[in-house]
Scaffold this motif. Structure first.
Motif, short mmCIF file in Angstrom:
data_model
loop_
_atom_site.label_atom_id
_atom_site.label_comp_id
_atom_site.label_asym_id
_atom_site.label_seq_id
_atom_site.Cartn_x
_atom_site.Cartn_y
_atom_site.Cartn_z
N ASP A 111 94.22 31.81 -5.70
CA ASP A 111 93.89 33.23 -5.85
C ASP A 111 93.45 33.53 -7.28
O ASP A 111 94.23 33.37 -8.22
CB ASP A 111 95.12 34.07 -5.49
CG ASP A 111 94.83 35.57 -5.47
OD1 ASP A 111 93.73 35.98 -5.88
OD2 ASP A 111 95.73 36.33 -5.05
N GLN A 113 93.22 36.24 -8.72
CA GLN A 113 93.97 37.37 -9.26
C GLN A 113 95.34 36.98 -9.81
O GLN A 113 95.91 37.71 -10.61
CB GLN A 113 94.15 38.45 -8.20
CG GLN A 113 92.88 39.22 -7.90
CD GLN A 113 92.40 40.04 -9.09
OE1 GLN A 113 93.13 40.87 -9.62
NE2 GLN A 113 91.17 39.80 -9.50
N THR A 114 95.84 35.83 -9.41
CA THR A 114 97.21 35.48 -9.80
C THR A 114 97.34 34.14 -10.51
O THR A 114 98.34 33.91 -11.19
CB THR A 114 98.13 35.45 -8.56
OG1 THR A 114 97.63 34.50 -7.61
CG2 THR A 114 98.20 36.84 -7.91
N ARG A 142 93.94 41.68 -13.07
CA ARG A 142 94.99 40.67 -13.01
C ARG A 142 96.26 41.18 -13.71
O ARG A 142 96.16 41.92 -14.69
CB ARG A 142 94.51 39.38 -13.68
CG ARG A 142 93.47 38.60 -12.91
CD ARG A 142 92.83 37.49 -13.76
NE ARG A 142 93.79 36.71 -14.49
CZ ARG A 142 94.38 35.59 -14.04
NH1 ARG A 142 94.06 35.12 -12.83
NH2 ARG A 142 95.25 34.93 -14.79
#
Length: 226
Positions: A111, A113-114, A142
């Motif tokens: 991911d 975003q993470t 983020r």
């Protein structure tokens, strides 16, 4: 005469080094310097390879011939931007690095975003990678923009408002790396960068080594292991 702008589609390339047997635990985005190509420069990053680490090396969008006009077998290099149409080029670079990061994460089944992100820039690439972290809507969403920021042979963009970006920079911390004979990131310029960051409340680590304006495998391994 009227000069107009138009958005154009361009095919670009990037290199990846890292795990192929499962999602990585961390991703590095590494931006090269002026006049370099990903096919050659990315080889340095074998020094960073370790289980769970994916290193993504994008190539700048603007290729050109390096060396004397008319010379045979002129080398090809790439550049992130020039002073011409500067603002448009910055927007293009930010959008492009977003696309590379998302594409590399998708292929690695992680991911964007993470996943913990380390931003690495060399020479001209230092300003490009910091602008990406500062200006990208994707990165701004983020929880942590970057776990680390490593700037080798260069520094922060001169026009970046450190006060406006001090929070996430302080969370990441900045590592400045330069050879003691670097003609661009001279000791005086490194000290100036260090003072500027510290004045904004950003923790700074400075790494110096015996050498010129280039990567050093031993130091790269040490920085990667920190």
């Amino acid at each position: 005469m009227t000069v107009r702008q138009i958005a154009a589609v361009k095919t670009a390339r990037y290199a990846v080094l890292g795990p192929e047997d499962g999602p990585p635990n961390e991703v590095w985005m590494a931006c090269h310097g002026y006049g370099q190509l990903v096919t050659h420069w990315a080889r340095h990053f074998h020094a960073l390879e370790r289980p769970g680490r994916l290193v993504v090396v994008p190539e700048a969008l603007n290729r050109f011939y390096v060396g004397e006009i008319g010379a045979r077998d002129r080398r090809v290099g790439a550049s992130w931007m020039t002073r011409e149409e500067r603002e448009a080029d910055i927007e293009d670079v930010v959008r492009y690095l977003d696309d590379v990061f998302v594409a590399a994460c998708a292929r690695a089944d992680v991911d964007p975003q993470t996943v913990p992100l380390t931003a690495f820039g060399f020479s001209q690439g230092t300003a490009s990678v910091v602008r990406w972290l500062a200006l990208s809507p994707l990165i701004s969403r983020r929880p942590t923009r970057a776990a680390r920021v490593i700037l080798w042979g260069g520094g922060m963009p001169h026009d970046l408002d450190l006060g406006a970006h001090a929070d996430w920079l302080a969370e990441a911390g900045v590592t400045l790396v330069a050879g003691d004979r670097d003609g661009f990131a001279t000791p005086a310029r490194v000290m100036e960068q260090e003072a500027r960051l510290k004045a904004a409340g950003v923790p700074v680590e400075t790494v110096s080594f015996a050498g010129e304006h280039r990567l050093n495998e031993r130091v790269l391994r040490e920085v990667g292991a920190a």
